[in-house]
Design a protein around this motif. Structure first.
Motif, PDB file in Angstrom:
ATOM      1  N   GLN A 225       0.761  -1.436  -0.069  1.00  0.00           N
ATOM      2  CA  GLN A 225      -0.045  -0.090  -0.024  1.00  0.00           C
ATOM      3  C   GLN A 225       0.902   1.276  -0.012  1.00  0.00           C
ATOM      4  O   GLN A 225       0.151   2.472  -0.141  1.00  0.00           O
ATOM      5  CB  GLN A 225      -1.020  -0.073   1.173  1.00  0.00           C
ATOM      6  N   GLY A 226       2.151   1.305   0.386  1.00  0.00           N
ATOM      7  CA  GLY A 226       2.928   2.280   0.194  1.00  0.00           C
ATOM      8  C   GLY A 226       3.090   2.910  -1.263  1.00  0.00           C
ATOM      9  O   GLY A 226       3.205   4.207  -1.254  1.00  0.00           O
ATOM     10  N   ASN A 227       2.801   2.093  -2.230  1.00  0.00           N
ATOM     11  CA  ASN A 227       2.939   2.799  -3.538  1.00  0.00           C
ATOM     12  C   ASN A 227       1.520   3.598  -3.716  1.00  0.00           C
ATOM     13  O   ASN A 227       1.494   4.611  -4.746  1.00  0.00           O
ATOM     14  CB  ASN A 227       2.863   1.622  -4.617  1.00  0.00           C
ATOM     15  N   LEU A 228       0.406   3.033  -3.124  1.00  0.00           N
ATOM     16  CA  LEU A 228      -0.869   3.565  -3.308  1.00  0.00           C
ATOM     17  C   LEU A 228      -0.671   4.872  -2.462  1.00  0.00           C
ATOM     18  O   LEU A 228      -1.337   5.961  -2.953  1.00  0.00           O
ATOM     19  CB  LEU A 228      -1.965   2.872  -2.591  1.00  0.00           C
ATOM     20  N   LEU A 229       0.075   4.991  -1.410  1.00  0.00           N
ATOM     21  CA  LEU A 229       0.352   6.399  -0.805  1.00  0.00           C
ATOM     22  C   LEU A 229       1.007   7.178  -1.489  1.00  0.00           C
ATOM     23  O   LEU A 229       0.638   8.470  -1.693  1.00  0.00           O
ATOM     24  CB  LEU A 229       0.590   5.896   0.541  1.00  0.00           C
ATOM     25  N   ARG A 230       2.076   6.653  -2.271  1.00  0.00           N
ATOM     26  CA  ARG A 230       2.764   7.749  -2.882  1.00  0.00           C
ATOM     27  C   ARG A 230       2.072   8.246  -4.132  1.00  0.00           C
ATOM     28  O   ARG A 230       2.215   9.387  -4.507  1.00  0.00           O
ATOM     29  CB  ARG A 230       4.091   6.799  -3.497  1.00  0.00           C
ATOM     30  N   TYR A 231       1.173   7.429  -4.698  1.00  0.00           N
ATOM     31  CA  TYR A 231       0.523   7.609  -5.903  1.00  0.00           C
ATOM     32  C   TYR A 231      -0.541   8.851  -5.463  1.00  0.00           C
ATOM     33  O   TYR A 231      -0.651   9.997  -6.216  1.00  0.00           O
ATOM     34  CB  TYR A 231      -0.375   6.863  -6.469  1.00  0.00           C
ATOM     35  N   LEU A 232      -1.201   8.810  -4.195  1.00  0.00           N
ATOM     36  CA  LEU A 232      -1.941   9.674  -3.921  1.00  0.00           C
ATOM     37  C   LEU A 232      -1.289  11.219  -3.557  1.00  0.00           C
ATOM     38  O   LEU A 232      -1.733  12.095  -3.860  1.00  0.00           O
ATOM     39  CB  LEU A 232      -2.669   9.151  -2.548  1.00  0.00           C
ATOM     40  N   PHE A 233      -0.008  11.107  -3.130  1.00  0.00           N
ATOM     41  CA  PHE A 233       0.750  12.251  -2.581  1.00  0.00           C
ATOM     42  C   PHE A 233       0.970  12.768  -4.065  1.00  0.00           C
ATOM     43  O   PHE A 233       0.920  14.300  -4.347  1.00  0.00           O
ATOM     44  CB  PHE A 233       1.983  11.966  -2.203  1.00  0.00           C
ATOM     45  N   LEU A 234       1.414  12.296  -5.293  1.00  0.00           N
ATOM     46  CA  LEU A 234       1.768  12.788  -6.248  1.00  0.00           C
ATOM     47  C   LEU A 234       0.663  13.289  -6.879  1.00  0.00           C
ATOM     48  O   LEU A 234       0.631  14.372  -7.793  1.00  0.00           O
ATOM     49  CB  LEU A 234       2.412  11.750  -7.373  1.00  0.00           C
ATOM     50  N   GLU A 235      -0.507  12.467  -6.962  1.00  0.00           N
ATOM     51  CA  GLU A 235      -1.772  13.339  -7.417  1.00  0.00           C
ATOM     52  C   GLU A 235      -2.360  14.665  -6.759  1.00  0.00           C
ATOM     53  O   GLU A 235      -2.685  15.376  -7.299  1.00  0.00           O
ATOM     54  CB  GLU A 235      -2.940  12.080  -7.352  1.00  0.00           C
ATOM     55  N   LEU A 236      -2.194  14.605  -5.276  1.00  0.00           N
ATOM     56  CA  LEU A 236      -2.555  15.735  -4.871  1.00  0.00           C
ATOM     57  C   LEU A 236      -1.617  16.982  -4.889  1.00  0.00           C
ATOM     58  O   LEU A 236      -2.073  18.134  -5.031  1.00  0.00           O
ATOM     59  CB  LEU A 236      -2.547  15.414  -3.230  1.00  0.00           C
ATOM     60  N   VAL A 237      -0.569  16.743  -5.117  1.00  0.00           N
ATOM     61  CA  VAL A 237       0.599  17.962  -5.638  1.00  0.00           C
ATOM     62  C   VAL A 237       0.637  18.093  -7.082  1.00  0.00           C
ATOM     63  O   VAL A 237       1.511  18.723  -7.547  1.00  0.00           O
ATOM     64  CB  VAL A 237       1.833  17.642  -5.117  1.00  0.00           C
ATOM     65  N   ARG A 238      -0.201  17.229  -7.782  1.00  0.00           N
ATOM     66  CA  ARG A 238      -0.304  17.395  -9.383  1.00  0.00           C
ATOM     67  C   ARG A 238       1.001  17.146 -10.200  1.00  0.00           C
ATOM     68  O   ARG A 238       1.498  17.993 -10.801  1.00  0.00           O
ATOM     69  CB  ARG A 238      -0.750  18.855  -9.828  1.00  0.00           C
ATOM     70  N   LYS A 239       1.621  16.072  -9.450  1.00  0.00           N
ATOM     71  CA  LYS A 239       2.854  15.674 -10.051  1.00  0.00           C
ATOM     72  C   LYS A 239       2.874  14.503 -11.261  1.00  0.00           C
ATOM     73  O   LYS A 239       3.501  14.017 -11.621  1.00  0.00           O
ATOM     74  CB  LYS A 239       3.837  15.362  -9.254  1.00  0.00           C
ATOM     75  N   LEU A 240       1.390  13.930 -11.363  1.00  0.00           N
ATOM     76  CA  LEU A 240       1.355  13.043 -12.174  1.00  0.00           C
ATOM     77  C   LEU A 240       0.869  13.367 -13.676  1.00  0.00           C
ATOM     78  O   LEU A 240       0.262  13.198 -14.200  1.00  0.00           O
ATOM     79  CB  LEU A 240       0.173  12.089 -11.657  1.00  0.00           C
TER      80      LEU A 240
END
Length: 389
Positions: free
Chosen positions: A374-389
């Motif tokens: 789930q660490g990957n999911l948390l990192r994905y969520l962080f990158l989405e929130l800061v608009r880095k995806l």
């Protein structure tokens, strides 16, 4: 002469085929970027997508491009010599308008007839073009004002195919006439996006696929935000079953790879009984590296139109890469644990969880060991929130 051919993020089959059939590799050193096109070049090197396209521009003496505004203006601003071939199959006139602008201002050679591509190249080699000057009214400002800019479908550097419905995805792979799109499909979820960022080999395998579809609500949310289009989540197990059902309508030969011998055989029997699928071969997933070539040779010998591979990631993607080189007209699909779900060996999340997009939570609750992932999911969520995806 080194030539780079690019069609951006959209297919342009007729251009790719014309170049592949009419330009000899003995005369030109050609590399083709063909996006999600159906035609596979036989005479020249090709790839579907790269996030380092500037490297290919720099290494080429000439670029042949569709009249996509983003590509053309980048080449103009970098003062690249190019032949532009507008895609007249499009329903809009944007590419034709841009081609006229290039011709009127002597900025590039424009080719409207595939039969004249050779003479267009020769003309571009000898013509002295005017230097493009990026003024406030033109360049990317011109694109925004006069062109309908294609919304971004990139998630973490991966181009994702956007399908409004499951039916659209199935029809993209198997046409109404029963023609099968050659290549491969890979399901993209947040975990796979993060893996591709961390692991170059995984990213390369994903980018080699001809279809990358959103099988993960996180990816769907990102695509909706960036593209402002209708985006459906395409669960891999549902897409696979829908493809199996449609394959039976046209009696398309199908080959199943992966899972245990029991599950594999059960899936074959159930497909034949439920839909009348033409299963031309099957192989469980318990073979090692030394036996891999023999399995591939079996697949090649029966020439299936569709091959589904349930070996888990990234093994199934790497296996598919090897197979595609020998079966260029076949469609491959990595399906993970789909056979187990289809044969009820593994229980899928109840419908309510699926409707609420909480299938991931159901799996986590029933398999706590997945928490380590789930660490990957948390990192994905962080990158989405800061608009880095």
């Amino acid at each position: 002469m080194k030539i780079f051919v690019t069609v951006g993020n959209t297919h342009y089959n007729s251009l790719i085929q014309a170049i592949d059939e009419n330009l000899s590799p003995k005369q030109y050193d050609i590399t083709i970027q063909l996006a999600n096109g159906d035609y596979t070049p036989k005479n020249h090197e090709f790839f579907r997508y790269t996030d380092q396209i500037d490297k290919y521009f720099e290494q080429s003496d000439l670029v042949i491009a569709h009249a996509g505004a983003g590509t053309v203006f980048q080449l103009l601003e970098e003062h690249r010599r190019m032949v532009v071939v507008p895609n007249s199959d499009r329903v809009d006139d944007h590419q034709l308008d841009l081609a006229s602008y290039l011709e009127e201002n002597n900025l590039a050679c424009v080719c409207h007839d595939f039969d004249k591509i050779f003479s267009a190249i020769e003309q571009a080699k000898s013509t002295t073009f005017d230097t493009y000057v990026n003024q406030p009214f033109w360049g990317y400002g011109y694109i925004d004002e006069f062109f309908e800019v294609t919304p971004s479908n990139l998630v973490g550097g991966l181009p994702i195919d956007i399908f409004p419905t499951m039916e659209d995805a199935v029809n993209h792979i198997i046409s109404a006439r029963g023609d099968v799109l050659p290549g491969s499909a890979i399901a993209i979820n947040p975990e796979k996006v993060i893996q591709s960022i961390n692991e170059p080999d995984t990213k390369e395998a994903i980018l080699s696929a001809s279809i990358r579809y959103a099988d993960g609500i996180g990816v769907v949310k990102t695509l909706k935000r960036k593209s402002r289009q209708r985006v459906s989540r395409i669960p891999g197990c549902e897409l696979w079953e829908a493809l199996m059902e449609k394959s039976a309508e046209f009696d398309l030969p199908v080959f199943l790879v992966g899972a245990t011998k029991e599950t594999n055989f059960a899936a074959v029997n159930q497909l034949e009984a439920q839909y009348g699928v033409n299963v031309c071969g099957y192989q469980d997933g318990y073979f090692d590296k030394s036996q891999e070539q023999a399995v591939i040779e079996r697949i090649v010998s029966v020439q299936p139109k569709i091959v589904s591979v349930a070996l888990g990631s990234p093994r199934q993607e790497l296996f598919i890469q090897q197979c595609r080189e020998l079966c260029p007209d076949t469609f491959f699909m990595g399906v993970g644990g789909t056979y187990d779900v289809y044969t009820n060996k593994v229980k899928r999340a109840p419908l309510l969880y699926r409707k609420l997009n909480l299938e991931w939570f159901y799996r986590l609750a029933n398999q706590p060991s997945r928490a380590l992932r789930q660490g990957n999911l948390l990192r994905y969520l962080f990158l989405e929130l800061v608009r880095k995806l």
